[in-house]
Design an enzyme around this catalytic site. Structure first.
Site, PDB file in Angstrom:
ATOM      1  N   LYS A  26      -9.665   1.999  -1.965  1.00 19.84           N
ATOM      2  CA  LYS A  26      -9.682   2.195  -0.259  1.00 19.84           C
ATOM      3  C   LYS A  26     -11.151   2.026   0.182  1.00 19.84           C
ATOM      4  O   LYS A  26     -11.105   2.884  -0.030  1.00 19.84           O
ATOM      5  CB  LYS A  26      -8.694   2.202   0.557  1.00 19.84           C
ATOM      6  CG  LYS A  26      -7.866   1.801   1.610  1.00 19.84           C
ATOM      7  CD  LYS A  26      -7.271   2.085   2.772  1.00 19.84           C
ATOM      8  CE  LYS A  26      -7.015   1.187   3.755  1.00 19.84           C
ATOM      9  NZ  LYS A  26      -6.007   1.418   4.763  1.00 19.84           N
TER      10      LYS A  26
ATOM     11  N   CYS B 197      -4.987  -2.501   3.111  1.00 19.54           N
ATOM     12  CA  CYS B 197      -4.429  -2.851   4.597  1.00 19.54           C
ATOM     13  C   CYS B 197      -5.650  -3.458   5.168  1.00 19.54           C
ATOM     14  O   CYS B 197      -6.276  -4.573   5.187  1.00 19.54           O
ATOM     15  CB  CYS B 197      -3.999  -1.532   4.556  1.00 19.54           C
ATOM     16  SG  CYS B 197      -2.933  -1.249   5.827  1.00 19.54           S
TER      17      CYS B 197
ATOM     18  N   ASN C  81      -7.053   6.202  -1.267  1.00 18.82           N
ATOM     19  CA  ASN C  81      -5.820   5.428  -1.142  1.00 18.82           C
ATOM     20  C   ASN C  81      -6.064   4.466  -2.369  1.00 18.82           C
ATOM     21  O   ASN C  81      -6.849   3.568  -2.310  1.00 18.82           O
ATOM     22  CB  ASN C  81      -6.001   5.210  -0.163  1.00 18.82           C
ATOM     23  CG  ASN C  81      -4.820   4.124   0.908  1.00 18.82           C
ATOM     24  OD1 ASN C  81      -4.238   3.417  -0.831  1.00 18.82           O
ATOM     25  ND2 ASN C  81      -4.511   3.402   1.866  1.00 18.82           N
TER      26      ASN C  81
ATOM     27  N   GLU D 103      -6.049   8.414   8.128  1.00 17.37           N
ATOM     28  CA  GLU D 103      -6.007   8.140   6.086  1.00 17.37           C
ATOM     29  C   GLU D 103      -7.683   8.857   6.587  1.00 17.37           C
ATOM     30  O   GLU D 103      -8.262   9.603   5.097  1.00 17.37           O
ATOM     31  CB  GLU D 103      -6.389   6.796   6.131  1.00 17.37           C
ATOM     32  CG  GLU D 103      -5.173   5.872   6.215  1.00 17.37           C
ATOM     33  CD  GLU D 103      -5.071   5.073   5.615  1.00 17.37           C
ATOM     34  OE1 GLU D 103      -4.537   4.083   6.491  1.00 17.37           O
ATOM     35  OE2 GLU D 103      -5.731   4.645   5.009  1.00 17.37           O
TER      36      GLU D 103
ATOM     37  N   GLU E  20       0.803  -1.414   0.307  1.00 16.08           N
ATOM     38  CA  GLU E  20      -0.478   0.330   0.407  1.00 16.08           C
ATOM     39  C   GLU E  20       0.688   1.249  -0.221  1.00 16.08           C
ATOM     40  O   GLU E  20       1.756   1.394   0.584  1.00 16.08           O
ATOM     41  CB  GLU E  20      -0.757  -0.273   0.665  1.00 16.08           C
ATOM     42  CG  GLU E  20      -1.709   1.216   1.918  1.00 16.08           C
ATOM     43  CD  GLU E  20      -2.097   1.405   2.847  1.00 16.08           C
ATOM     44  OE1 GLU E  20      -1.756   0.734   3.503  1.00 16.08           O
ATOM     45  OE2 GLU E  20      -2.844   2.120   3.004  1.00 16.08           O
TER      46      GLU E  20
ATOM     47  N   ASN F 143       0.469  -1.320   5.152  1.00 10.61           N
ATOM     48  CA  ASN F 143       1.562  -0.422   6.315  1.00 10.61           C
ATOM     49  C   ASN F 143       0.288  -0.385   7.500  1.00 10.61           C
ATOM     50  O   ASN F 143      -0.161   0.107   7.970  1.00 10.61           O
ATOM     51  CB  ASN F 143       1.268   1.250   5.793  1.00 10.61           C
ATOM     52  CG  ASN F 143       2.096   1.082   4.471  1.00 10.61           C
ATOM     53  OD1 ASN F 143       3.164   1.666   5.110  1.00 10.61           O
ATOM     54  ND2 ASN F 143       1.471   1.048   3.704  1.00 10.61           N
TER      55      ASN F 143
HETATM   56  N1  ING Z   1      -2.980   0.473   8.576  1.00 10.52           N
HETATM   57  C1  ING Z   1      -3.273  -0.065   9.796  1.00 10.52           C
HETATM   58  C2  ING Z   1      -4.130  -1.841   9.449  1.00 10.52           C
HETATM   59  O1  ING Z   1      -5.221  -2.302   9.499  1.00 10.52           O
HETATM   60  C3  ING Z   1      -4.336  -0.583  12.176  1.00 10.52           C
HETATM   61  C4  ING Z   1      -4.250   0.477  11.028  1.00 10.52           C
HETATM   62  C5  ING Z   1      -3.181  -0.719  12.323  1.00 10.52           C
HETATM   63  C6  ING Z   1      -5.773  -1.124  12.645  1.00 10.52           C
HETATM   64  C7  ING Z   1      -3.438  -1.523  13.823  1.00 10.52           C
HETATM   65  C8  ING Z   1      -5.586  -2.075  13.418  1.00 10.52           C
HETATM   66  C9  ING Z   1      -4.560  -2.529  14.508  1.00 10.52           C
HETATM   67  O2  ING Z   1      -3.673  -3.264   9.178  1.00 10.52           O
HETATM   68  C10 ING Z   1      -3.885   1.099   7.755  1.00 10.52           C
HETATM   69  N2  ING Z   1      -3.066   1.460   6.591  1.00 10.52           N
HETATM   70  O3  ING Z   1      -5.366   0.694   7.420  1.00 10.52           O
END
Ligand code: ING
Length: 322
Positions: free
Chosen positions: A131, A181, A114, A150, A47, A206
């Site tokens: 996204k 993601c 995104n 985001e 991503e 990410n």
């Molecule tokens: N990043 C993360 C993901 O869904 C996140 C946000 C991190 C959500 C940790 C829940 C726990 O992997 C993106 N860019 O969506």
């Protein structure tokens, strides 16, 4: 003849804010050459693969935000990727920040998504995805060790979850889908694609190790990453390729753990570092039939009417009386 596609999960290590597109594209081209040398037909990049993960910072001025977006795809900086696809005979999936003038309810305006594209061996864009599940928040939240804005910088995707047919060479055609993601954490993502007969889902991510709203989950970040993609693959009889932007990027530790998951739910390829790394697996798309025609034969075993009844009944279980 089995439809075997050799896939490379092209994980990227940290990208600094000061890194130029040319520097990053150079790293991606090295992974494409390595993929070709390993017999790959298709590589999957993370991503927002062209820049650092900028939603970790709070910006107010549009000019500070738009520098992370691509107005053209391909543009001058990314054209070498498309040229390499053609000269190497190698498809790729690329996640990037898309800036586009597009009509909407409010008329024609600049839109920020995104996004991800899939490019075939001729260098043609065969599919685009934007996204849908945007995590994080829209306003500056100074209590956080780092932001996850985001919901501030991107609009929700407006293309749905389209499965598409793509062809990566003789006997290497199938039904593909893309997700980005946070999408991979939602079962609906896999099922909406599964109901379209998807055979391979391409996902870049990410993912910071630390999740400020729920630090108690940090130690489970790899487990949750694998859990959602393994279950999504098995429950929809599809291959899933998940590829990280990994490592300590501008002070934030991001998981690697890029994996290639078979329709059985088994992990058949994995990266073991948090840098630029290629994991390769031979993916037999016909293996999906073993699940789509038996355990997950949706026509024979799924009960959409029952689900619809529950959904229409709406709401949580009423509180206990007394
Ligand atoms: N990043 C993360 C993901 O869904 C996140 C946000 C991190 C959500 C940790 C829940 C726990 O992997 C993106 N860019 O969506």
């Amino acid at each position: 003849m089995p439809r075997v596609i050799t896939v490379g999960a092209a994980q990227l290590g940290p990208i600094a804010r000061a890194d130029t597109r040319a520097q990053v594209v150079g790293r991606m081209l090295a992974l494409m050459h390595e993929a070709k040398a390993n017999g790959c037909d298709l590589v999957v990049f993370p991503e927002l693969a062209l820049t650092t993960f900028f939603p970790r910072w709070y910006f107010e001025r549009p000019q500070d935000i738009d520098v992370f977006f691509e107005r053209d795809m391909p543009g001058p900086d990314t054209q070498p990727l498309f040229d390499a696809a053609r000269t190497l005979g190698l498809g790729f999936c690329l996640g990037y920040a898309e800036l586009v003038e597009e009509d909407g309810q409010e008329g024609r305006k600049t839109r920020h998504f995104n996004s991800a594209i899939t490019v075939d061996k001729s260098g043609a864009i065969v599919a685009r995805y934007r996204k849908i599940h945007l995590p994080g928040h829209a306003e500056h939240e100074p209590w956080r060790r780092f932001q996850h804005l985001e919901k501030r910088y991107f609009e929700r995707g407006n293309l749905g979850f389209p499965a598409f047919r793509a062809n990566f060479g003789e006997g290497k055609a199938g039904i593909f889908g893309m997700a980005i993601c946070n999408d991979r954490r939602w079962p609906e993502t896999y099922r909406v694609l599964g109901l379209q007969g998807v055979e391979m889902i391409l996902i870049g991510y990410n993912t910071p190790v630390h999740n400020p709203p729920a630090p108690e989950h940090d130690a489970l970040s790899h487990f949750h990453n694998q859990l959602v993609m393994q279950s999504g693959a098995y429950q929809n009889g599809t291959w899933v390729v998940g590829v990280a932007k990994a490592g300590k990027e501008e002070g934030v530790e991001q998981i690697g753990n890029s994996i290639i998951v078979a329709p059985s739910g088994e992990i058949v390829g994995a990266c073991t570092t948090t840098g630029d790394e290629l994991a390769v697996a031979r993916c037999d798309l016909d293996l999906t039939a073993s699940y789509k025609n038996t355990t997950f034969n949706f026509a024979h075993h799924r009960e959409p009417e029952q689900y619809r009844m529950i959904v229409e009944r709406k709401g949580a279980v009423p509180p206990a009386k007394g």
